[in-house]
Design an enzyme around this catalytic site. Structure first.
Site, PDB file in Angstrom:
ATOM      1  N   LYS A 109      -5.666  45.065  58.891  1.00 13.26           N
ATOM      2  CA  LYS A 109      -6.311  43.866  58.372  1.00 13.26           C
ATOM      3  C   LYS A 109      -5.901  42.637  59.199  1.00 13.26           C
ATOM      4  O   LYS A 109      -4.957  42.717  60.012  1.00 13.26           O
ATOM      5  CB  LYS A 109      -5.933  43.703  56.892  1.00 13.26           C
ATOM      6  CG  LYS A 109      -6.466  44.831  55.997  1.00 13.26           C
ATOM      7  CD  LYS A 109      -6.100  44.570  54.540  1.00 13.26           C
ATOM      8  CE  LYS A 109      -6.510  45.718  53.637  1.00 13.26           C
ATOM      9  NZ  LYS A 109      -6.208  45.434  52.211  1.00 13.26           N
ATOM     10  N   TYR A 167     -15.864  46.449  50.612  1.00 14.42           N
ATOM     11  CA  TYR A 167     -15.096  46.421  49.360  1.00 14.42           C
ATOM     12  C   TYR A 167     -15.997  46.473  48.123  1.00 14.42           C
ATOM     13  O   TYR A 167     -15.593  46.029  47.045  1.00 14.42           O
ATOM     14  CB  TYR A 167     -14.181  45.195  49.328  1.00 14.42           C
ATOM     15  CG  TYR A 167     -12.872  45.411  50.065  1.00 14.42           C
ATOM     16  CD1 TYR A 167     -12.059  46.519  49.786  1.00 14.42           C
ATOM     17  CD2 TYR A 167     -12.428  44.519  51.025  1.00 14.42           C
ATOM     18  CE1 TYR A 167     -10.861  46.722  50.443  1.00 14.42           C
ATOM     19  CE2 TYR A 167     -11.216  44.720  51.692  1.00 14.42           C
ATOM     20  CZ  TYR A 167     -10.441  45.823  51.385  1.00 14.42           C
ATOM     21  OH  TYR A 167      -9.244  46.023  52.028  1.00 14.42           O
ATOM     22  N   PHE A 210     -10.089  39.305  41.971  1.00 14.79           N
ATOM     23  CA  PHE A 210      -9.601  39.023  43.335  1.00 14.79           C
ATOM     24  C   PHE A 210     -10.654  39.287  44.417  1.00 14.79           C
ATOM     25  O   PHE A 210     -10.370  39.173  45.597  1.00 14.79           O
ATOM     26  CB  PHE A 210      -8.316  39.808  43.618  1.00 14.79           C
ATOM     27  CG  PHE A 210      -8.452  41.315  43.485  1.00 14.79           C
ATOM     28  CD1 PHE A 210      -8.925  42.089  44.539  1.00 14.79           C
ATOM     29  CD2 PHE A 210      -8.104  41.956  42.298  1.00 14.79           C
ATOM     30  CE1 PHE A 210      -9.040  43.472  44.422  1.00 14.79           C
ATOM     31  CE2 PHE A 210      -8.213  43.341  42.165  1.00 14.79           C
ATOM     32  CZ  PHE A 210      -8.695  44.100  43.238  1.00 14.79           C
ATOM     33  N   ARG A 244      -2.603  57.889  53.702  1.00 17.25           N
ATOM     34  CA  ARG A 244      -2.275  57.012  52.560  1.00 17.25           C
ATOM     35  C   ARG A 244      -0.759  57.007  52.301  1.00 17.25           C
ATOM     36  O   ARG A 244      -0.190  56.014  51.908  1.00 17.25           O
ATOM     37  CB  ARG A 244      -3.014  57.460  51.300  1.00 17.25           C
ATOM     38  CG  ARG A 244      -4.528  57.390  51.387  1.00 17.25           C
ATOM     39  CD  ARG A 244      -5.113  56.106  50.936  1.00 17.25           C
ATOM     40  NE  ARG A 244      -4.914  55.793  49.549  1.00 17.25           N
ATOM     41  CZ  ARG A 244      -5.448  54.725  48.966  1.00 17.25           C
ATOM     42  NH1 ARG A 244      -6.208  53.888  49.674  1.00 17.25           N
ATOM     43  NH2 ARG A 244      -5.225  54.475  47.704  1.00 17.25           N
ATOM     44  N   THR A 278      -0.188  50.071  47.368  1.00 18.97           N
ATOM     45  CA  THR A 278      -1.033  48.868  47.507  1.00 18.97           C
ATOM     46  C   THR A 278      -0.212  47.577  47.407  1.00 18.97           C
ATOM     47  O   THR A 278      -0.418  46.646  48.182  1.00 18.97           O
ATOM     48  CB  THR A 278      -2.114  48.863  46.393  1.00 18.97           C
ATOM     49  OG1 THR A 278      -2.836  50.089  46.466  1.00 18.97           O
ATOM     50  CG2 THR A 278      -3.058  47.692  46.539  1.00 18.97           C
ATOM     51  N   ARG A 305       3.268  49.447  54.689  1.00 12.96           N
ATOM     52  CA  ARG A 305       3.350  48.291  53.783  1.00 12.96           C
ATOM     53  C   ARG A 305       4.805  48.040  53.359  1.00 12.96           C
ATOM     54  O   ARG A 305       5.210  46.893  53.172  1.00 12.96           O
ATOM     55  CB  ARG A 305       2.454  48.526  52.565  1.00 12.96           C
ATOM     56  CG  ARG A 305       0.966  48.390  52.903  1.00 12.96           C
ATOM     57  CD  ARG A 305       0.099  48.961  51.795  1.00 12.96           C
ATOM     58  NE  ARG A 305      -1.316  48.692  51.981  1.00 12.96           N
ATOM     59  CZ  ARG A 305      -2.268  49.308  51.288  1.00 12.96           C
ATOM     60  NH1 ARG A 305      -1.957  50.212  50.376  1.00 12.96           N
ATOM     61  NH2 ARG A 305      -3.539  49.024  51.510  1.00 12.96           N
ATOM     62  N   ASN A 338      -1.898  42.967  52.526  1.00 19.30           N
ATOM     63  CA  ASN A 338      -1.003  44.129  52.614  1.00 19.30           C
ATOM     64  C   ASN A 338      -1.215  44.933  53.900  1.00 19.30           C
ATOM     65  O   ASN A 338      -1.005  46.137  53.940  1.00 19.30           O
ATOM     66  CB  ASN A 338      -1.156  45.010  51.364  1.00 19.30           C
ATOM     67  CG  ASN A 338      -2.575  45.504  51.181  1.00 19.30           C
ATOM     68  OD1 ASN A 338      -3.433  45.274  52.037  1.00 19.30           O
ATOM     69  ND2 ASN A 338      -2.837  46.192  50.084  1.00 19.30           N
ATOM     70  N   HIS A 343      -5.724  49.034  55.504  1.00 16.73           N
ATOM     71  CA  HIS A 343      -6.605  49.768  54.589  1.00 16.73           C
ATOM     72  C   HIS A 343      -6.680  51.214  55.067  1.00 16.73           C
ATOM     73  O   HIS A 343      -6.682  51.475  56.270  1.00 16.73           O
ATOM     74  CB  HIS A 343      -8.022  49.161  54.624  1.00 16.73           C
ATOM     75  CG  HIS A 343      -9.060  50.054  54.013  1.00 16.73           C
ATOM     76  ND1 HIS A 343      -9.320  50.068  52.657  1.00 16.73           N
ATOM     77  CD2 HIS A 343      -9.870  51.000  54.565  1.00 16.73           C
ATOM     78  CE1 HIS A 343     -10.253  50.984  52.406  1.00 16.73           C
ATOM     79  NE2 HIS A 343     -10.606  51.555  53.545  1.00 16.73           N
ATOM     80  N   GLU A 381     -17.170  55.095  54.769  1.00 14.09           N
ATOM     81  CA  GLU A 381     -16.538  53.992  55.507  1.00 14.09           C
ATOM     82  C   GLU A 381     -16.621  54.204  57.021  1.00 14.09           C
ATOM     83  O   GLU A 381     -16.846  53.262  57.775  1.00 14.09           O
ATOM     84  CB  GLU A 381     -15.079  53.837  55.053  1.00 14.09           C
ATOM     85  CG  GLU A 381     -14.982  53.312  53.621  1.00 14.09           C
ATOM     86  CD  GLU A 381     -13.559  53.328  53.064  1.00 14.09           C
ATOM     87  OE1 GLU A 381     -12.612  53.702  53.785  1.00 14.09           O
ATOM     88  OE2 GLU A 381     -13.402  52.958  51.878  1.00 14.09           O
TER      89      GLU A 381
HETATM   90  P1  IDP Z   1      -5.743  50.237  48.471  1.00 13.61           P
HETATM   91  O1  IDP Z   1      -6.019  49.305  49.637  1.00 13.61           O
HETATM   92  O2  IDP Z   1      -4.298  50.636  48.420  1.00 13.61           O
HETATM   93  O3  IDP Z   1      -6.679  51.419  48.417  1.00 13.61           O
HETATM   94  P2  IDP Z   1      -7.259  49.099  46.242  1.00 13.61           P
HETATM   95  O4  IDP Z   1      -6.865  49.175  44.812  1.00 13.61           O
HETATM   96  O5  IDP Z   1      -8.424  49.920  46.705  1.00 13.61           O
HETATM   97  O6  IDP Z   1      -5.964  49.377  47.124  1.00 13.61           O
HETATM   98  O7  IDP Z   1      -7.563  47.554  46.542  1.00 13.61           O
HETATM   99  C1  IDP Z   1      -8.189  47.172  47.754  1.00 13.61           C
HETATM  100  C2  IDP Z   1      -7.470  45.965  48.296  1.00 13.61           C
HETATM  101  O8  IDP Z   1      -7.656  44.866  47.386  1.00 13.61           O
HETATM  102  C3  IDP Z   1      -5.953  46.100  48.402  1.00 13.61           C
HETATM  103  O9  IDP Z   1      -5.539  46.760  49.584  1.00 13.61           O
HETATM  104  C4  IDP Z   1      -5.515  44.667  48.376  1.00 13.61           C
HETATM  105  O10 IDP Z   1      -5.731  44.053  49.647  1.00 13.61           O
HETATM  106  C5  IDP Z   1      -6.505  44.048  47.390  1.00 13.61           C
HETATM  107  N1  IDP Z   1      -5.974  44.010  46.016  1.00 13.61           N
HETATM  108  C6  IDP Z   1      -5.813  45.065  45.167  1.00 13.61           C
HETATM  109  N2  IDP Z   1      -5.306  44.661  43.989  1.00 13.61           N
HETATM  110  C7  IDP Z   1      -5.165  43.320  44.084  1.00 13.61           C
HETATM  111  C8  IDP Z   1      -4.687  42.302  43.175  1.00 13.61           C
HETATM  112  O11 IDP Z   1      -4.294  42.567  42.046  1.00 13.61           O
HETATM  113  N3  IDP Z   1      -4.670  41.011  43.661  1.00 13.61           N
HETATM  114  C9  IDP Z   1      -5.084  40.682  44.903  1.00 13.61           C
HETATM  115  N4  IDP Z   1      -5.554  41.596  45.773  1.00 13.61           N
HETATM  116  C10 IDP Z   1      -5.587  42.899  45.377  1.00 13.61           C
HETATM  117 MG    MG Z   2      -8.770  51.445  48.106  1.00 20.27          MG
END
Ligand code: IDP
Ligand code: MG
Length: 153
Positions: free
Chosen positions: A9, A49, A57, A85, A91, A102, A115, A118, A129
């Site tokens: 990212k 997304y 968010f 993963r 996350t 991470r 973070n 992805h 994707e």
């Molecule tokens: P992942 O990237 O580990 O698969 P997901 O739940 O799919 O996690 O969420 C996608 C992205 O959205 C996360 O990587 C993070 O950048 C963002 N995200 C997820 N949860 C939150 C939150 O509670 N606050 C702000 N950003 C979030």
């Molecule tokens: Mg995800």
């Protein structure tokens, strides 16, 4: 062999950690079959997304993805979706185990979810994707010299 999409990212790119992150996948035997820098627009970020549409968010998340170039990578390897993963980590950076990407380089999710990285969550997502980020001509089939070591018969 499975394939998965990884994005470094904008925070990872801006902090000069592209090489450090790619190295971690390469050294585990994962093959890079697609690789490029992309600066996405709003429509593209919203498409990527899509599953998070409507979440509180969402707006910050898509804005973050558009903040600068992203490194898009297609990795190939045995059961690599789950494996990647695992290398990426939780996350929420504060719950990510040290040794994961991470867990080693991110600190706080904050607005937009900074973070670093992805990785596709499952096989249907990976297929969707990869198709969104790459066309067929940008994905390469070749032999890595150490493949026989990682997949000894
Ligand atoms: P992942 O990237 O580990 O698969 P997901 O739940 O799919 O996690 O969420 C996608 C992205 O959205 C996360 O990587 C993070 O950048 C963002 N995200 C997820 N949860 C939150 C939150 O509670 N606050 C702000 N950003 C979030
Ligand atoms: Mg995800």
């Amino acid at each position: 062999m499975q394939q998965t999409l990884v994005l470094i990212k904008p925070d990872g790119v801006q902090r000069g950690l592209i090489g450090e992150i790619i190295k971690r996948f390469e050294q585990r035997g994962l093959k890079i079959i697609g690789l490029k820098l992309v600066w996405v627009d709003e429509k593209f970020a919203e498409k990527h997304y899509e599953e998070h549409t409507g979440k509180p968010f969402f707006k910050e998340l898509t804005s973050f993805l558009m903040e600068g170039p992203v490194t898009a990578i297609v990795l190939e390897g045995k059961q690599c979706i789950k494996f990647v993963r695992k290398i990426v980590g939780n996350t929420k950076p504060q719950d990510a185990i040290p040794g994961t990407i991470r867990g080693d380089f991110a600190h706080n999710l904050g607005p937009g979810g900074r973070n670093m990285i992805h990785a596709s969550a499952n096989e249907p997502d990976a297929k969707k994707e990869i198709k969104l980020w790459f066309n067929n001509k940008e994905i390469f089939d070749y032999l890595r010299a150490d493949q026989s070591h990682h997949y000894k018969k």
